[in-house]
Design a protein around this motif. Sequence first.
Motif, PDB file in Angstrom:
ATOM      1  N   ASP A   1       0.811  -1.216   0.000  1.00 39.14           N
ATOM      2  CA  ASP A   1       0.000   0.000   0.000  1.00 39.14           C
ATOM      3  C   ASP A   1       0.847   1.269   0.000  1.00 39.14           C
ATOM      4  O   ASP A   1       0.542   2.231  -0.717  1.00 39.14           O
ATOM      5  CB  ASP A   1      -0.939   0.006   1.209  1.00 39.14           C
ATOM      6  N   LEU A   2       1.905   1.291   0.782  1.00 36.94           N
ATOM      7  CA  LEU A   2       2.730   2.500   0.841  1.00 36.94           C
ATOM      8  C   LEU A   2       3.520   2.691  -0.446  1.00 36.94           C
ATOM      9  O   LEU A   2       3.785   3.825  -0.859  1.00 36.94           O
ATOM     10  CB  LEU A   2       3.666   2.450   2.048  1.00 36.94           C
ATOM     11  N   TYR A   3       3.886   1.609  -1.103  1.00 38.95           N
ATOM     12  CA  TYR A   3       4.502   1.724  -2.427  1.00 38.95           C
ATOM     13  C   TYR A   3       3.546   2.431  -3.388  1.00 38.95           C
ATOM     14  O   TYR A   3       3.938   3.356  -4.118  1.00 38.95           O
ATOM     15  CB  TYR A   3       4.873   0.341  -2.953  1.00 38.95           C
ATOM     16  N   SER A   4       2.272   2.019  -3.407  1.00 41.31           N
ATOM     17  CA  SER A   4       1.280   2.647  -4.280  1.00 41.31           C
ATOM     18  C   SER A   4       1.100   4.119  -3.930  1.00 41.31           C
ATOM     19  O   SER A   4       1.009   4.980  -4.817  1.00 41.31           O
ATOM     20  CB  SER A   4      -0.066   1.923  -4.163  1.00 41.31           C
ATOM     21  N   LEU A   5       1.053   4.408  -2.636  1.00 43.90           N
ATOM     22  CA  LEU A   5       0.864   5.789  -2.187  1.00 43.90           C
ATOM     23  C   LEU A   5       2.031   6.670  -2.609  1.00 43.90           C
ATOM     24  O   LEU A   5       1.840   7.753  -3.171  1.00 43.90           O
ATOM     25  CB  LEU A   5       0.715   5.817  -0.666  1.00 43.90           C
ATOM     26  N   TYR A   6       3.249   6.214  -2.365  1.00 42.06           N
ATOM     27  CA  TYR A   6       4.430   7.016  -2.704  1.00 42.06           C
ATOM     28  C   TYR A   6       4.587   7.177  -4.216  1.00 42.06           C
ATOM     29  O   TYR A   6       5.067   8.202  -4.692  1.00 42.06           O
ATOM     30  CB  TYR A   6       5.685   6.356  -2.133  1.00 42.06           C
ATOM     31  N   ARG A   7       4.178   6.171  -4.963  1.00 43.32           N
ATOM     32  CA  ARG A   7       4.338   6.223  -6.422  1.00 43.32           C
ATOM     33  C   ARG A   7       3.513   7.348  -7.038  1.00 43.32           C
ATOM     34  O   ARG A   7       3.902   7.918  -8.068  1.00 43.32           O
ATOM     35  CB  ARG A   7       3.944   4.875  -7.040  1.00 43.32           C
ATOM     36  N   CYS A   8       2.385   7.681  -6.413  1.00 39.40           N
ATOM     37  CA  CYS A   8       1.525   8.728  -6.974  1.00 39.40           C
ATOM     38  C   CYS A   8       1.615  10.033  -6.187  1.00 39.40           C
ATOM     39  O   CYS A   8       0.862  10.970  -6.465  1.00 39.40           O
ATOM     40  CB  CYS A   8       0.072   8.255  -7.017  1.00 39.40           C
ATOM     41  N   ALA A   9       2.528  10.104  -5.221  1.00 41.38           N
ATOM     42  CA  ALA A   9       2.618  11.298  -4.357  1.00 41.38           C
ATOM     43  C   ALA A   9       3.464  12.375  -5.026  1.00 41.38           C
ATOM     44  O   ALA A   9       4.550  12.724  -4.557  1.00 41.38           O
ATOM     45  CB  ALA A   9       3.193  10.910  -2.992  1.00 41.38           C
ATOM     46  N   ASP A  10       2.977  12.901  -6.146  1.00 42.73           N
ATOM     47  CA  ASP A  10       3.694  13.953  -6.863  1.00 42.73           C
ATOM     48  C   ASP A  10       3.820  15.188  -5.984  1.00 42.73           C
ATOM     49  O   ASP A  10       2.868  15.602  -5.319  1.00 42.73           O
ATOM     50  CB  ASP A  10       2.953  14.316  -8.153  1.00 42.73           C
ATOM     51  N   GLY A  11       4.990  15.793  -6.007  1.00 42.67           N
ATOM     52  CA  GLY A  11       5.195  17.009  -5.227  1.00 42.67           C
ATOM     53  C   GLY A  11       5.627  16.764  -3.798  1.00 42.67           C
ATOM     54  O   GLY A  11       5.893  17.716  -3.064  1.00 42.67           O
ATOM     55  N   TRP A  12       5.706  15.505  -3.395  1.00 40.62           N
ATOM     56  CA  TRP A  12       6.199  15.190  -2.055  1.00 40.62           C
ATOM     57  C   TRP A  12       7.722  15.115  -2.102  1.00 40.62           C
ATOM     58  O   TRP A  12       8.287  14.393  -2.928  1.00 40.62           O
ATOM     59  CB  TRP A  12       5.638  13.847  -1.588  1.00 40.62           C
ATOM     60  N   SER A  13       8.361  15.844  -1.233  1.00 41.08           N
ATOM     61  CA  SER A  13       9.815  15.785  -1.145  1.00 41.08           C
ATOM     62  C   SER A  13      10.242  14.524  -0.395  1.00 41.08           C
ATOM     63  O   SER A  13       9.421  13.837   0.230  1.00 41.08           O
ATOM     64  CB  SER A  13      10.351  17.013  -0.420  1.00 41.08           C
ATOM     65  N   ARG A  14      11.525  14.226  -0.435  1.00 41.06           N
ATOM     66  CA  ARG A  14      12.041  13.084   0.325  1.00 41.06           C
ATOM     67  C   ARG A  14      11.775  13.277   1.809  1.00 41.06           C
ATOM     68  O   ARG A  14      11.472  12.325   2.532  1.00 41.06           O
ATOM     69  CB  ARG A  14      13.540  12.933   0.072  1.00 41.06           C
ATOM     70  N   THR A  15      11.861  14.543   2.268  1.00 39.77           N
ATOM     71  CA  THR A  15      11.603  14.834   3.685  1.00 39.77           C
ATOM     72  C   THR A  15      10.154  14.573   4.033  1.00 39.77           C
ATOM     73  O   THR A  15       9.844  14.006   5.088  1.00 39.77           O
ATOM     74  CB  THR A  15      11.970  16.295   4.011  1.00 39.77           C
ATOM     75  N   ASP A  16       9.230  14.984   3.144  1.00 35.15           N
ATOM     76  CA  ASP A  16       7.801  14.744   3.384  1.00 35.15           C
ATOM     77  C   ASP A  16       7.525  13.244   3.471  1.00 35.15           C
ATOM     78  O   ASP A  16       6.770  12.780   4.336  1.00 35.15           O
ATOM     79  CB  ASP A  16       6.955  15.352   2.269  1.00 35.15           C
ATOM     80  N   ARG A  17       8.127  12.482   2.570  1.00 32.23           N
ATOM     81  CA  ARG A  17       7.912  11.035   2.576  1.00 32.23           C
ATOM     82  C   ARG A  17       8.490  10.393   3.838  1.00 32.23           C
ATOM     83  O   ARG A  17       7.887   9.473   4.401  1.00 32.23           O
ATOM     84  CB  ARG A  17       8.548  10.407   1.329  1.00 32.23           C
ATOM     85  N   LEU A  18       9.627  10.885   4.284  1.00 31.98           N
ATOM     86  CA  LEU A  18      10.221  10.356   5.509  1.00 31.98           C
ATOM     87  C   LEU A  18       9.360  10.700   6.709  1.00 31.98           C
ATOM     88  O   LEU A  18       9.126   9.849   7.583  1.00 31.98           O
ATOM     89  CB  LEU A  18      11.634  10.920   5.689  1.00 31.98           C
ATOM     90  N   ARG A  19       8.879  11.939   6.774  1.00 32.17           N
ATOM     91  CA  ARG A  19       8.012  12.339   7.890  1.00 32.17           C
ATOM     92  C   ARG A  19       6.741  11.495   7.918  1.00 32.17           C
ATOM     93  O   ARG A  19       6.261  11.105   8.986  1.00 32.17           O
ATOM     94  CB  ARG A  19       7.655  13.818   7.770  1.00 32.17           C
ATOM     95  N   PHE A  20       6.200  11.241   6.738  1.00 33.54           N
ATOM     96  CA  PHE A  20       5.006  10.404   6.671  1.00 33.54           C
ATOM     97  C   PHE A  20       5.306   9.002   7.202  1.00 33.54           C
ATOM     98  O   PHE A  20       4.529   8.452   7.993  1.00 33.54           O
ATOM     99  CB  PHE A  20       4.501  10.314   5.231  1.00 33.54           C
ATOM    100  N   PHE A  21       6.413   8.435   6.785  1.00 33.29           N
ATOM    101  CA  PHE A  21       6.753   7.075   7.204  1.00 33.29           C
ATOM    102  C   PHE A  21       7.009   7.015   8.703  1.00 33.29           C
ATOM    103  O   PHE A  21       6.599   6.054   9.367  1.00 33.29           O
ATOM    104  CB  PHE A  21       7.971   6.574   6.432  1.00 33.29           C
ATOM    105  N   LEU A  22       7.666   8.032   9.250  1.00 31.41           N
ATOM    106  CA  LEU A  22       7.890   8.071  10.696  1.00 31.41           C
ATOM    107  C   LEU A  22       6.562   8.157  11.444  1.00 31.41           C
ATOM    108  O   LEU A  22       6.366   7.480  12.458  1.00 31.41           O
ATOM    109  CB  LEU A  22       8.781   9.266  11.061  1.00 31.41           C
ATOM    110  N   ALA A  23       5.644   8.985  10.933  1.00 36.36           N
ATOM    111  CA  ALA A  23       4.322   9.099  11.567  1.00 36.36           C
ATOM    112  C   ALA A  23       3.563   7.782  11.469  1.00 36.36           C
ATOM    113  O   ALA A  23       2.896   7.350  12.413  1.00 36.36           O
ATOM    114  CB  ALA A  23       3.526  10.226  10.914  1.00 36.36           C
ATOM    115  N   TYR A  24       3.676   7.131  10.315  1.00 33.06           N
ATOM    116  CA  TYR A  24       3.018   5.843  10.115  1.00 33.06           C
ATOM    117  C   TYR A  24       3.558   4.802  11.086  1.00 33.06           C
ATOM    118  O   TYR A  24       2.799   4.002  11.648  1.00 33.06           O
ATOM    119  CB  TYR A  24       3.227   5.392   8.671  1.00 33.06           C
ATOM    120  N   ARG A  25       4.855   4.811  11.305  1.00 28.77           N
ATOM    121  CA  ARG A  25       5.489   3.845  12.190  1.00 28.77           C
ATOM    122  C   ARG A  25       5.409   4.256  13.662  1.00 28.77           C
ATOM    123  O   ARG A  25       5.742   3.464  14.547  1.00 28.77           O
ATOM    124  CB  ARG A  25       6.954   3.653  11.796  1.00 28.77           C
ATOM    125  N   GLY A  26       4.995   5.513  13.921  1.00 28.06           N
ATOM    126  CA  GLY A  26       4.923   5.986  15.311  1.00 28.06           C
ATOM    127  C   GLY A  26       6.282   6.159  15.938  1.00 28.06           C
ATOM    128  O   GLY A  26       6.462   5.886  17.132  1.00 28.06           O
TER     129      GLY A  26
END
Length: 261
Positions: free
Chosen positions: A210-235
């Motif tokens: 699911d996160l692969y699909s989400l990141y693949r279409c997350a246009d405009g997300w920086s590497r930092t945004d993606r990392l912050r999202f993953f950290l929030a997802y993992r708590g």
Amino acid sequence: MFKEYINDAWLPILRHNQLDSFEALWELNKDDWFEPPNYRRGGWSGVIRTRIALPEGGKVGVFIKRQENHFFRSWRNLFRLTATFEREFRNILNFRKLGVPTLEPIYYCQKMVDGKLRAIVVTRELEGYQPFDAPCYRPIGQLGTSRRGQLIAQVAKTLRHMHDARLQHNCLYLKHIFVREAVGGAIDVRLIDLEKAKWRPIRSIISTRDLYSLYRCADGWSRTDRLRFFLAYRGEDHLSVESKKRLRGIVKRLLDKKRRL
């Protein structure tokens, strides 16, 4: 198989609008499509949006999805025709049962009419919500730091809850995540388009897919945004050893996809 489902809270409203039958819902605004019919494999599927009157006054928006001769087969229904809408409707009920926020179901029914399998799903419109790929969220870096952080955290929390329930969306794009921001700052998230969702026993497989699909279409997300999202997802405040392993797996899939294009 669901013969007919009517949400008890909505039955008086449907009756007030003379829409408490399959036939009435099938004929309503028959050619006024919100999403024009998609024709394939000898059948079709389309969506209308309308507003119906409330008995106490005012109106509420609903979506009515109709399809004809769209089937799916599984080990549960090898010997009967089942509308693909039934799978989506079952998932809506299951998500709600498990506390995963999604659409509010109003009505479902499927019938054979003149030798053709017809199905209807009615859900309440998500008024005040925007898909997470709406222009107001693109690129996400345009948002203020605090607002961006709150949105990312709430969406990540919702997806984590879905995966904790061992539910895999299987079509997890930003357009299938709806967000409503209240004046006071509260954020509500709803997940839609559950036709392909399924229960799977291994959480790591679910989250990676699911996160692969989400990141693949997350246009405009920086590497930092993606990392912050993953950290929030993992708590987590910092990536643990296990999180690094999971993230590497997602990144590898993204890179492999780019190489194939």
